[in-house]
Design an enzyme around this catalytic site. Sequence first.
Site, mmCIF file in Angstrom:
data_model
loop_
_atom_site.group_PDB
_atom_site.id
_atom_site.type_symbol
_atom_site.label_atom_id
_atom_site.label_comp_id
_atom_site.label_asym_id
_atom_site.label_seq_id
_atom_site.Cartn_x
_atom_site.Cartn_y
_atom_site.Cartn_z
ATOM 1 C CE LYS A 73 -3.902 1.857 2.748
ATOM 2 N NZ LYS A 73 -4.797 1.581 3.877
ATOM 3 C CB SER A 148 -8.145 3.474 3.002
ATOM 4 O OG SER A 148 -7.243 2.873 3.930
ATOM 5 C CB SER A 172 -8.258 0.592 5.781
ATOM 6 O OG SER A 172 -8.992 1.771 5.754
HETATM 7 N N1 GLN Z 1 -12.900 3.901 6.755
HETATM 8 C C1 GLN Z 1 -12.268 4.321 7.961
HETATM 9 C C2 GLN Z 1 -11.949 5.787 7.911
HETATM 10 O O1 GLN Z 1 -12.033 6.352 6.848
HETATM 11 C C3 GLN Z 1 -11.053 3.503 8.254
HETATM 12 C C4 GLN Z 1 -9.883 3.840 7.445
HETATM 13 C C5 GLN Z 1 -8.707 2.978 7.748
HETATM 14 O O2 GLN Z 1 -8.828 1.921 8.370
HETATM 15 N N2 GLN Z 1 -7.549 3.451 7.347
HETATM 16 O O3 GLN Z 1 -11.636 6.379 8.906
#
Ligand code: GLN
Length: 472
Positions: A73, A148, A172
């Site tokens: 990532k 994400s 994410s």
């Molecule tokens: N969807 C969650 C957020 O936007 C988690 C994101 C993540 O785990 N990096 O805060």
Amino acid sequence: MTSYSDIRKSIEARKEFCASLVHTLRNEIVARPGLNAFVELFDDTLDVDAQTADTRSVAGNARGLEGMLVGIKDNILIRGRECTAASRMLKGHRAAYDATVVRRLREAGAVIAGRLNMDEFAMGSSGETSVYGPTQNPAAEGRIPGGSSSGSAAAVAAGLLHAALGSDTGGSVRQPAACTGTIGIKPTYGRVSRSGLISFASSCDQIGVIAGTAEDAARVLHCISGHDTADATSSADPVTAYVSAVGKGVQGLRIGIIRECLPDELPAAQHEAIQRSAEVLTSAGATVDEILLPLTDLLYPVYAVIANAEAASNLSRYNGMRYGHACNDEEEFHTAVMRNRSEGFGREVKRRIMIGTYVLSAGYRQQWFEHAARLRRRIRDAYRQALSEVDLLLLPVMPGPPAPLGELMEDPLRMYRSDMYTVAANLTGLPAISVPAGRDGEGLPLAVQFMASAFREDLLFASAGVLEGAMQ
Ligand code: GLN
């Protein structure tokens, strides 16, 4: 793509295989230009790395992950490579060192294939806030791949990679895995070093793994886990045997389904996925019962306050002075910083910084941040208590199927709601896994989630192994 665990048999028979995998990877990337899972393919090193892997395999010197194709990532540092967190703010920023996880993968012989797309600074649930544009979902056309770690999941689901690293601050790794029919594990806080991970919310961030099979995920997690002197929060607890846990079964395990996580408005297909999983686990020798854990409504609000407060603080370092986007034609410090940050960050990131700054500001801090920190302790205690009565919790990953591309960007509150079942693991630090559970009536991927006590990743792999065997 054949799983790495299957290929491993050829490696042990001293066969060459990696060069042909790299060849296929290149062709596939060219054949699927719209997928947008990779932001950079490491074309300059792929062939040499594959050659090394093949030479070692043929010589009978294969290391633990020799020749496994892995993607990273774009918020995890790879020495000498650009690392941008999919943000304009960090375009052109080159990493000065390898993240510990990257170093460990290399040392085990994995081939690092490239950098993968993601939501900007890991903020989002759909993969659409990236400066590189949205990623497609290879398992559900026209739908989001989840976020994400969107590129990580899409690349694995498309069969381009054996596995990919993601980061999980509020879901994410697990959400994109659920959207794409892959396995996604977020380990216990401290199990995997965060050294070299671009911070979002430091008390929730963990690096996790997305793979096509539980066994491949177990191999990668085993490689990257363990104490690291470069991360003061990393745990010295010994790493247990994850790979053999996959085939261990669930005989005698007590599994609790959290009743509050199955409201009437949850789609019927999701209820059925939980039900079917419970039946599979029961016939494999586990006992499955409903339990009460009446805190579900608190989870997202507490996460939103804590994660955004930490994010606002972590992201204050990006002002264009030491690093970050710099406009270069402003003389005065304050106007320069203001312009650098206005131009460098996207909408979602700015929204988080504003919320986070508000909940930390004088006069509001006690009412918001400190209150949320107290509630977080209550949540942690309640989950610990529940996990002293059962070995595993079984719950959904997301409140619905992957949304059509574009919809969540128009409706941030709906996007935030998709985190309601995943943030508990981050607030409590507990490990959790997303496991595919078939498809719904429209052919969209379904998944279920397991949570376990701290450092019991082995139990997550055991239950994933049982479901995987039965749901194929
Ligand atoms: N969807 C969650 C957020 O936007 C988690 C994101 C993540 O785990 N990096 O805060």
